[in-house]
Structures are given as C-alpha cells and as structure tokens.
Design a protein around this motif. Sequence first.
Motif, PDB file in Angstrom:
ATOM      1  N   ASP A 182    -117.208 -72.451 -27.606  1.00 30.65           N
ATOM      2  CA  ASP A 182    -117.384 -72.382 -26.181  1.00 30.65           C
ATOM      3  C   ASP A 182    -117.998 -73.518 -25.793  1.00 30.65           C
ATOM      4  O   ASP A 182    -118.923 -73.936 -26.238  1.00 30.65           O
ATOM      5  N   ALA A 183    -117.384 -74.431 -25.008  1.00 29.29           N
ATOM      6  CA  ALA A 183    -117.965 -75.556 -24.420  1.00 29.29           C
ATOM      7  C   ALA A 183    -119.082 -75.450 -23.740  1.00 29.29           C
ATOM      8  O   ALA A 183    -120.128 -76.119 -23.806  1.00 29.29           O
ATOM      9  N   GLY A 184    -119.376 -74.194 -22.956  1.00 28.22           N
ATOM     10  CA  GLY A 184    -120.624 -73.862 -22.330  1.00 28.22           C
ATOM     11  C   GLY A 184    -121.738 -73.885 -23.129  1.00 28.22           C
ATOM     12  O   GLY A 184    -122.858 -73.869 -22.731  1.00 28.22           O
ATOM     13  N   SER A 185    -121.459 -73.444 -24.250  1.00 26.49           N
ATOM     14  CA  SER A 185    -122.595 -73.206 -25.472  1.00 26.49           C
ATOM     15  C   SER A 185    -123.281 -74.582 -25.754  1.00 26.49           C
ATOM     16  O   SER A 185    -124.312 -74.667 -26.484  1.00 26.49           O
ATOM     17  N   LEU A 187    -124.319 -76.785 -23.664  1.00 28.42           N
ATOM     18  CA  LEU A 187    -125.208 -77.068 -22.844  1.00 28.42           C
ATOM     19  C   LEU A 187    -125.359 -78.694 -22.464  1.00 28.42           C
ATOM     20  O   LEU A 187    -126.474 -79.326 -22.353  1.00 28.42           O
ATOM     21  N   HIS A 211    -115.308 -77.456 -29.793  1.00 21.59           N
ATOM     22  CA  HIS A 211    -115.862 -78.331 -28.819  1.00 21.59           C
ATOM     23  C   HIS A 211    -117.021 -79.250 -29.485  1.00 21.59           C
ATOM     24  O   HIS A 211    -117.902 -78.493 -30.016  1.00 21.59           O
ATOM     25  N   ASN A 213    -119.792 -82.538 -28.625  1.00 20.02           N
ATOM     26  CA  ASN A 213    -120.592 -83.328 -27.719  1.00 20.02           C
ATOM     27  C   ASN A 213    -120.598 -84.533 -28.464  1.00 20.02           C
ATOM     28  O   ASN A 213    -121.518 -84.923 -29.440  1.00 20.02           O
TER      29      ASN A 213
END
Length: 236
Positions: A182-185, A187, A211, A213
């Motif tokens: 999940d991209a939100g994970s 941060l 995802h 970073n």
Amino acid sequence: MSDNTRIQKLEEQMSLIQKAIEGKEGSGVCIPPPSHLRDESDFNHLILGGWDRDTRRALIEEEVQLFIQNFKLGDITARSYVVGKRAWTAHLVLKPLPDRDARSRFFDMLPFVNKKMQLRNGNALWISPSKPFAVREKGKLLRAGFDRLLRAAGLTSEDETVEIDWNMAVVWIQGGRVMALDAGSLLAESGQRVIAVRFAGQSLRLHGDCHFNLSVLAGKLGGVDMGELEAKLRSS
C-alpha cells in the motif's frame, strides 16, 4: 543415554503433547502467537512443510502418516491430504474447535511437534496454520516485490540492513521504508518519488502493485541513480 532412558523421555514428551492437546496443561506450554499470525489464520487447518519442491505425493503422504503416528495426533485429526501429484506441502485438517480453542490447541502443541521430526530429505517438518486465499496471494505478491527489490539493490535477505514485516507488508533498508504493498504505508514525504510496479504471472493468480520509494531507496544505497533503479524494478 541408555535406550530405556530415551524411551522414557519420549513417553514423557508424548504425554505432554496429549495433555496440551486436551487442554490439561495449556497454560504451562502455550506460547504467544507471532505477529504475522492474525485472526485470519485457520488453526483447525494446518499446513505441513519441509519437503523439497516437486516431491512425489506418495512420499509426502507416507511421511505425514508417520508424523501423525509418532506424535499420536490421530485422535484429533479429521483428515490429511496433498494437492497434486507433486508438491512441497501437505494439509492436516484437525477435528474442529471454536476459533479461540483451536488457537490454544495449536500453540500448546507447537513446541512439541514443530521441527521435531526429520524428513527423508534431511529437513525438519514444520507446521503452520492455514490462511485464506487472499492472504496467501498477498504474501506471494509481497515476496515477488521483495525479491525484485533485493536484486535491484544488490542485497540479500540476510543483510542486516534489510527488514521485512509480512503482516504490515512493508520493507525497510537501513531503517527507511522503501517498499510496501500500500503506497500509504511508505509514509512518503512531499517531493519524494514513489512508483507503482505491476506484478503478474502464473504463480500470482491475484495480480497487484508493489510501491517503491525511489528517493529513500536511492539515498540508502549511496546516491544510486533513481532512473537506473526504476528500470531495474520494472524489469521482470
């Protein structure tokens, strides 16, 4: 150690297993569940493993029966089976108990049976609760992304700078969140470059995205070019 002593110790161990299964000494041997064993685990349906990939079903079935006999699990076993002519795991379905009782039964017996029997290939037989299809596929997707990340970064899973939490579905390198389902994970901070890489294939019935970073990953790898990293992450 004499043969009589060995037999006595084995009998004592078998007695403890039976008491744990029956709940007579559950509080004495129960261990807390690892973080990745959540409520979605089915503790009435166990997965047995330790065999090499593509082991003949007949051999797995034979050793499963030895496992049941050696640890006197027949009274609590409903059935066992192997999927396919060749496999590397087996299924052991226990006589059903309510969720909480099934969980207690599993963790009571775990110290006595997990990795306590050597298979013909030299590996120890391990046991784990079964998980629903969606949870298993999530694990496969995370594994696929993790393996590709390691190749792109030139690292191995044994590297001390690499950490993975299978329940959170997050990977860290040198303490920085570099990959997640999940991209939100991730941060991610404003301005950091995050990409989604699609994974699909015969081994993944559930297709999905991982995802990454790139900003954090490149920084942790000593300023590696982000374009080069992206190309490696997108290559199959």
